[in-house]
Design a protein around this motif. Structure first.
Motif, PDB file in Angstrom:
ATOM      1  N   ARG A 108     -43.925  19.883   2.844  1.00  0.00           N
ATOM      2  CA  ARG A 108     -43.687  19.666   4.223  1.00  0.00           C
ATOM      3  C   ARG A 108     -44.309  21.008   4.939  1.00  0.00           C
ATOM      4  O   ARG A 108     -44.017  22.150   4.539  1.00  0.00           O
ATOM      5  CB  ARG A 108     -42.107  19.801   4.449  1.00  0.00           C
ATOM      6  N   LEU A 112     -45.017  23.418   8.427  1.00  0.00           N
ATOM      7  CA  LEU A 112     -44.866  23.781   9.695  1.00  0.00           C
ATOM      8  C   LEU A 112     -46.032  24.661  10.206  1.00  0.00           C
ATOM      9  O   LEU A 112     -46.523  25.528   9.653  1.00  0.00           O
ATOM     10  CB  LEU A 112     -43.634  24.702   9.839  1.00  0.00           C
ATOM     11  N   VAL A 131     -46.199  15.118  13.108  1.00  0.00           N
ATOM     12  CA  VAL A 131     -45.295  15.237  14.419  1.00  0.00           C
ATOM     13  C   VAL A 131     -46.230  16.112  15.525  1.00  0.00           C
ATOM     14  O   VAL A 131     -46.167  17.382  14.762  1.00  0.00           O
ATOM     15  CB  VAL A 131     -43.928  15.492  14.485  1.00  0.00           C
ATOM     16  N   GLY A 137     -43.644  19.083  18.106  1.00  0.00           N
ATOM     17  CA  GLY A 137     -42.083  18.659  17.846  1.00  0.00           C
ATOM     18  C   GLY A 137     -41.061  19.024  18.943  1.00  0.00           C
ATOM     19  O   GLY A 137     -39.980  18.470  18.833  1.00  0.00           O
ATOM     20  N   LEU A 153     -35.472  13.939   6.731  1.00  0.00           N
ATOM     21  CA  LEU A 153     -36.310  15.053   6.192  1.00  0.00           C
ATOM     22  C   LEU A 153     -35.922  15.641   5.091  1.00  0.00           C
ATOM     23  O   LEU A 153     -36.721  15.961   4.149  1.00  0.00           O
ATOM     24  CB  LEU A 153     -36.198  16.268   7.321  1.00  0.00           C
ATOM     25  N   LEU A 198     -43.381  15.400   5.890  1.00  0.00           N
ATOM     26  CA  LEU A 198     -43.452  15.690   7.197  1.00  0.00           C
ATOM     27  C   LEU A 198     -44.304  16.883   7.712  1.00  0.00           C
ATOM     28  O   LEU A 198     -44.036  17.909   6.957  1.00  0.00           O
ATOM     29  CB  LEU A 198     -41.797  15.795   7.979  1.00  0.00           C
ATOM     30  N   TRP A 199     -45.166  16.693   8.457  1.00  0.00           N
ATOM     31  CA  TRP A 199     -46.039  17.776   8.951  1.00  0.00           C
ATOM     32  C   TRP A 199     -45.630  18.203  10.539  1.00  0.00           C
ATOM     33  O   TRP A 199     -45.588  17.230  11.508  1.00  0.00           O
ATOM     34  CB  TRP A 199     -47.603  17.722   9.018  1.00  0.00           C
ATOM     35  N   TRP A 200     -45.086  19.406  10.817  1.00  0.00           N
ATOM     36  CA  TRP A 200     -44.431  19.582  12.263  1.00  0.00           C
ATOM     37  C   TRP A 200     -45.133  20.624  12.885  1.00  0.00           C
ATOM     38  O   TRP A 200     -45.495  21.708  12.305  1.00  0.00           O
ATOM     39  CB  TRP A 200     -42.996  20.138  11.981  1.00  0.00           C
ATOM     40  N   THR A 214     -45.849  22.752  16.594  1.00  0.00           N
ATOM     41  CA  THR A 214     -45.341  23.160  17.832  1.00  0.00           C
ATOM     42  C   THR A 214     -45.977  24.440  18.368  1.00  0.00           C
ATOM     43  O   THR A 214     -46.398  25.241  17.643  1.00  0.00           O
ATOM     44  CB  THR A 214     -43.770  23.363  17.676  1.00  0.00           C
ATOM     45  N   LEU A 241     -34.381  22.402  10.388  1.00  0.00           N
ATOM     46  CA  LEU A 241     -35.710  22.069  10.101  1.00  0.00           C
ATOM     47  C   LEU A 241     -36.466  23.144   9.719  1.00  0.00           C
ATOM     48  O   LEU A 241     -37.486  22.848   8.665  1.00  0.00           O
ATOM     49  CB  LEU A 241     -36.378  21.713  11.585  1.00  0.00           C
TER      50      LEU A 241
END
Length: 548
Positions: free
Chosen positions: A210, A212, A308, A311, A330, A340-342, A344, A356
């Motif tokens: 995962r 971020l 995403v 996000g 998640l 999941l790649w988030w 922002t 998260l």
């Protein structure tokens, strides 16, 4: 003219060289100096002339020796492709003066080797020096050798009293870093190139985790997402889907590359329900049928990356119950091969909930605007140098995961939108049709069978020799190595600097979780040891190097 110069000499104003040149001319000045020299030699006598000759001889010899030394150092610098100024400061005598002045006595210089971006200086740690103290004194080395800031790095050598001082003289990051071409069969299990550090080395990232991705507007976040998505698009064992709640404007480049595009909140809710009610149970049945606790990544059982984009828009659209369901997804998805790649651009507490942020195993931080944003992302790690708000500019990033624990600045690879559109997803070959046995055509008339000749058969049987049937080779039982044994075999061929967990995943062909478990077992048994920056070697190798 000589008389006019003499008249000026007897005056109040001193005679200058310019006046002599204007009055006597160049030839006249030379003649005047020659006459003056002859008079001086006649005045000092024979003994004075002998002493003067010796002094001039020593001066010429010293000048000739300095000239030869400068030529030799210049040729050495040209061969190693480094500035002459640095080559002069790396000479043994200047090195000893530098170490004494910088309180680094005991740091002995060894061989100097050329690298793509500069030179590597092998050093021996004597006196009270060790690797930690030398690393803490890098700024003194930069000042003593006259390099730019950040141009020197210290790495461990083959033994505890050895080290390597890496010096860069060419900046590989002055221009955008082109993304390397993806050749051959690409797998999501292989670490992918992400960025390049100031020493010309690629920083690779594990895609099966995962991730971020944070960064201010204009920091190059979209470009980094393309770099991360490129190997997934062409991978033979992975699929990509994009959630873009900004009316699909950011995900339009993924048309034909991502098999699913989510552009509205209702689509996101429906997709989340599908995952929890259908896809995760289906994948659980696959794992139960194979009697495995890890998802069997392959062309048949493919991984899936859910990227995403922005996000914060998704967080605003989901209510508390839907967010709770999303956080549950998640937590469970990674075990079933869904990552999941988030991304922002608003790293605030409301846009990055603890539920998260704590689940993310990798963090790619691009330039941020304020120190408070760095604290939201890295919390107490900002005291250790994780300060992305101080990055030089667009495209620069810092990577934090299991393989990258030091705050190193690097510049992300660059994929233009045109090049990205040329990427084609992996096309699975069509299954081959089963081969049909060849049946000869039936004859249209009954075959003629000759009558049996018993006498001839008996005569032939007497001349036949029995040939023993060939002995069939017994089947060999194939024994598959256990994970610790496979890691031990890979480390046996590892270089002196060891191998990282990501390299062991490729070398052994095992999953990342299996490799980590095997490394833990080997380190608990003291069969393998960790040597700097997450690299491992066999304990026997480490002991042999220390003895040598």
């Amino acid at each position: 003219m000589i008389i006019s110069a003499a008249e000026k000499a007897t005056g109040d104003e001193p005679v200058t060289v310019a006046q002599l040149l204007s009055d006597l001319g160049p030839l006249g000045v030379v003649v005047l100096l020659a006459v003056g020299g002859c008079l001086l030699l006649w005045v000092i006598g024979k003994t004075g002339r002998r002493l003067l000759a010796k002094a001039v001889g020593r001066l010429l010899k010293r000048a000739a020796k300095a000239f030869v030394r400068y030529v030799r150092i210049s040729l050495w610098a040209a061969r190693l492709r480094m500035p002459v100024r640095l080559a002069i400061r790396l000479q043994p005598d200047r090195w000893r003066e530098m170490t004494a002045a910088r309180k680094l006595v005991g740091l002995k210089r060894g061989r100097v080797k050329r690298t793509p971006m500069g030179v590597d200086v092998r050093v021996t740690l004597g006196g009270g020096l060790n690797l930690d103290t030398l690393t803490a004194r890098i700024k003194d080395l930069e000042t003593g050798l006259g390099t730019r800031r950040g141009a020197i790095r210290v790495e461990p050598g083959t033994a505890a009293h050895k080290a390597v001082v890496r010096i860069t003289v060419r900046d590989p990051l002055r221009k955008p870093v082109p993304y390397p071409a993806l050749e051959g069969l690409v797998s999501i299990a292989h670490p992918a190139p992400l960025s390049m550090n100031p020493f010309g080395e690629w920083t690779a990232i594990d895609l099966q985790q995962r991730i971020l991705i944070v960064g201010a507007s204009g920091s190059g976040k979209s470009s980094v997402q393309r770099v991360l998505a490129a190997p997934v698009i062409v991978a033979a064992d992975a699929d990509l889907e994009v959630w873009d709640l900004k009316q699909g404007t950011e995900s339009q480049h993924y048309e034909g590359k991502a098999d699913v595009r989510i552009t509205t909140a209702d689509q996101a809710r429906a997709r989340l329900a599908w995952y929890m009610e259908q896809e995760l149970p289906r994948r659980a049945k696959v794992m139960q049928a194979k009697r495995t606790s890890t998802w069997p990544t392959s062309m048949e059982h493919r991984d899936r990356v859910v990227m995403v984009d922005e996000g914060a828009a998704l967080i605003r659209e989901l209510n508390d119950d839907e967010l709770g369901l999303f956080f549950t997804f998640l937590e469970q998805a990674r075990a079933f091969g869904i990552y999941l790649w988030w991304a922002t651009q608003f790293p605030k507490g409301t846009n990055l909930p603890t539920e998260l942020r704590s689940q993310m195993s990798a963090l790619v931080a691009l330039k941020m605007r304020r120190q408070s944003e760095s604290r939201v992302v890295f919390e107490d790690l900002t005291k250790e140098g994780w300060t992305p708000h101080r990055l030089p500019g667009k495209g620069w990033l810092m990577l934090l995961d299991d393989e990258h624990q030091d705050p190193e600045e690097s510049r992300a690879a660059w994929i233009s939108e045109t090049e990205f559109r040329k990427l084609k997803p992996y096309e699975r070959p069509a299954p081959a049709a089963p081969a049909q046995p060849v049946v000869p055509p039936m004859p249209t008339y009954p075959p003629t069978v000759p009558a049996a000749d018993t006498a001839m058969d008996e005569a032939v049987s007497l001349t036949k020799t029995r040939v023993p049937a060939p002995e069939t080779e017994p089947e060999r039982e194939l024994v598959e190595l256990s994970v610790p044994d496979a890691i031990r075999a890979a480390l046996a061929d590892a270089p002196a600097t060891g191998m990282s967990a990501a390299e062991l995943v490729v070398a052994t062909g095992r999953g990342k979780s299996q490799v980590y478990a095997g490394l833990q077992e080997l380190t608990d048994e003291d069969a393998a040891v960790k040597v700097g920056r997450g690299r491992y070697v066999l304990a026997s190798t480490e002991a042999g190097e220390a003895t040598a």
